[in-house]
Write an enzyme that holds these catalytic residues in place. Structure first.
Site, mmCIF file in Angstrom:
data_model
loop_
_atom_site.group_PDB
_atom_site.id
_atom_site.type_symbol
_atom_site.label_atom_id
_atom_site.label_comp_id
_atom_site.label_asym_id
_atom_site.label_seq_id
_atom_site.Cartn_x
_atom_site.Cartn_y
_atom_site.Cartn_z
ATOM 1 N N ASP A 180 17.981 9.154 -6.140
ATOM 2 C CA ASP A 180 19.391 9.558 -5.537
ATOM 3 C C ASP A 180 19.594 9.872 -3.660
ATOM 4 O O ASP A 180 20.614 9.450 -3.341
ATOM 5 C CB ASP A 180 19.643 10.547 -6.104
ATOM 6 N N HIS B 266 0.746 -0.558 -0.152
ATOM 7 C CA HIS B 266 -0.075 0.278 -0.080
ATOM 8 C C HIS B 266 0.771 1.575 -0.145
ATOM 9 O O HIS B 266 0.299 2.176 0.487
ATOM 10 C CB HIS B 266 -0.713 -0.114 1.733
ATOM 11 N N LYS C 94 2.962 4.581 -1.281
ATOM 12 C CA LYS C 94 2.941 5.352 -2.328
ATOM 13 C C LYS C 94 4.656 6.468 -2.172
ATOM 14 O O LYS C 94 4.520 7.341 -2.243
ATOM 15 C CB LYS C 94 1.824 6.472 -1.959
#
Length: 603
Positions: A481, A474, A476
């Protein structure tokens, strides 16, 4: 990227998708052994959970697992000599709202059958049940709670219709089959659920991070219910420590213990305000808040109020806490899904989140009606950490995310529940042209989505996998870098940018980025690199189907002037070399010991 990578992807798209193989089971178990062990654990957990229900605040005293001892009088037909027979067995009583269900086995001496099923309602005299059984035939039973906590149980079958019909009546005493205390049940459930969780999802332990300043804390799920140092306990500790105010904006709110912690906070004088998605109106946790007269505001619209953030004690020196991340306050969000929570201590950040909260709570401005009125400046959290925060849809979050991706110089790492945004995909592709390495882990249940961007990333040369969690990944998250992390509630979809209420926070911190990267490695370590869905998921099959220009973007990346046209391909079945199963030595697995409650930092 080399030409053969695109050609391989096109060939795979033209072929029928291969069947996905079941992942290897832990401890060297065969599939049959795995299913047997998993089901045995589920039975044990369900039994203990049922007994634990007697400790709920609204428990009636009837819930739980009961041992039955008594006798019945049985007449096989009218005029037959009555037989008095002993009864023994076990019965479970489960409550769902106003309905009680009885299920178990009660056996009469000398009889083979033992099934007992029934439903009951509570009145002033106890439970009255309509039942179907072997020992008692069909009829009505009554359960009466006694002062010592036992149940008096009496039953009588329906009157006979014909002379050859049988009749039965009887009585019994029901005593608790499980005599454990609440704390003992919680410990037992924690151990069993930990074992069950690892059996289903054999991943390394989720990682965590706390800065030296104490102002930045990061945790990952899944943790296990009744874990004394789990994420739900973290949330409750934050609520319990609050002195003045808590503002909570949450998409899913399904944790009664957290709801009761908020009620307790209100009772000691803390001001509580809650914004939630209106789809949650009927959840038990929301009802607990409503009954306590805690102010609630639903979004009252079809798009999502998808935020997950909490502001605690804004303006107080020992408060000024923002709690956010990808984690819904639900059993699925904490005990099942791969998620994270982010704790940040900053009055300036609290101010920004409060502006967004009050737009929803006071002004009832949700979705596109919400104004863009918060600072986009960097906020210093501690010496090594600074953040920016954006809110959707008003702040153009998608464009801010793409701007961050375009700054990547060496690596982009993605951990995503949903990734369907074509412009974000193309921005990542542009960085890959310049040699930026890309890897990602994605929710496996979305493999069949036509617009998922996993196959295209694979065709471009990215190292991508589908997650091993049998339920939900779930996150996001995009890590840039190894020093910048974009996270929050914002899925990488067009609807997140245009319709939903969301927040995205950009964190510049090498320590935070390294922690997310470490968690990605742990999840990738159990993912299947040979999952055939990787190459085909989201790859357009024809140019006409390619509305987002994915094939053209891949061709341009390769220096080709025109997109590759997928040609019909006859699927080729590769030869399969039989594999001789190897039976590893089986070492008895000791369930993990209960964790010791943390005395340090939890978020």
């Amino acid at each position: 990227m080399k030409t053969h990578a695109i050609l391989l992807a096109v060939l795979l798209v033209g072929a029928s998708s291969p069947a996905w193989a079941q992942p290897k089971r832990p401890f060297g178990l065969t599939e049959a052994e795995y299913q047997k062990k998993k089901n045995a654990l589920k039975v044990k957990i369900k039994r203990l959970e049922l007994e634990y229900s007697r400790y709920k605040l609204d428990a009636t005293g009837y819930e739980g697992v009961w041992t039955v001892v008594g006798q019945r009088t049985y007449e096989s037909k009218k005029g037959a000599t009555p037989k008095v027979q002993t009864l023994e067995g076990e019965l479970t009583i489960k409550r769902e709202d106003a309905l009680f269900t009885m299920k178990g086995k009660i056996r009469a001496a000398g009889r083979r059958g033992a099934k007992w099923l029934g439903e009951a309602a509570l009145d002033a005299n106890g439970l009255e049940e309509d039942y179907d059984s072997v020992a008692g035939l069909e009829g009505v039973a009554r359960y009466t709670l006694q002062p010592d906590g036992t149940l008096k149980f009496m039953f009588e079958s329906k009157p006979r219709v014909q002379d050859r019909d049988a009749e039965a009546r009887g009585q019994a005493t029901l005593t608790r089959a499980i005599t454990s205390t609440k704390a003992e049940l919680e410990t037992s459930l924690f151990v069993l659920k930990k074992e069950h969780q690892y059996l289903r999802y054999p991943r390394p332990e989720p990682t965590r991070y706390s800065s030296r300043s104490g102002k930045v804390k990061l945790r990952f799920t899944p943790t296990v219910e009744f874990d004394p140092d789990g994420v739900e306990v973290d949330v409750i500790r934050l609520i319990d420590a609050a002195k003045a105010r808590i503002d909570l904006a949450v998409f899913e709110f399904k944790l009664p213990r957290v709801a009761r912690a908020l009620v307790a906070a209100k009772q000691r004088g803390v001001k509580i305000r809650v914004v939630h998605d209106s789809e949650e109106d009927d959840e038990e946790a929301i009802k607990i808040l409503r009954d306590a007269q805690i102010p609630l505001q639903g979004d009252e619209r079809t798009a999502l109020m998808h935020n997950k953030f909490m502001i605690l004690d804004r303006g107080l020196s020992d408060g000024n806490i923002v709690w956010t991340g990808s984690t819904n306050l639900s059993s699925g969000g904490i005990y099942i899904a791969d998620n994270h929570t982010l704790y940040l201590k900053s009055e300036e950040l609290c101010d920004l989140y409060t502006i967004e909260f009050e737009e929803m709570f006071i002004d009832k401005q949700f979705g596109p009606r919400s104004p863009s009125n918060t600072s986009k400046d960097w906020i210093r959290i501690d010496r090594y950490t600074r953040v920016q925060v954006y809110f959707a849809p008003e702040d153009g979050v998608r464009n801010r995310l793409i701007e961050a991706v375009k700054k990547a110089k060496s690596s982009i790492k993605i951990i995503a529940f949903a990734f369907t945004d074509p412009e974000l995909f193309k921005a990542i592709l542009d960085r890959m042209k310049e040699g930026v390495k890309v890897e990602g882990l994605f929710e496996s249940r979305h493999a069949g989505w036509k617009d998922i961007k996993i196959g295209p990333l694979y065709a471009a040369g990215a190292k991508v996998r589908f997650d091993r969690n049998p339920d939900t990944l779930h996150h996001k998250v995009i890590i840039i870098d190894d020093k910048t992390v974009c996270t929050g509630s914002f899925n990488f979809t067009v609807s997140a940018d245009r319709s939903n209420d969301e927040n995205m926070i950009i964190v510049q911190s090498r320590a935070v980025a390294r922690t997310f990267s470490r968690e990605l490695r742990r999840m990738m370590s159990v993912a299947d690199p040979d999952d055939p869905r990787i190459a085909t998921s989201g790859m357009p099959k024809t140019l006409a189907e390619d509305k987002d220009g994915i094939l053209a973007a891949l061709a341009a990346m390769n220096g080709t002037t025109a997109p590759v046209t997928p040609a019909p391909v006859t699927p080729v079945t590769p030869p399969v070399t039989p594999v001789t199963p190897v039976t590893p030595p089986v070492t008895p697995v000791t369930p993990p010991a209960p964790a010791t409650p943390a005395t340090g930092s939890g978020n």
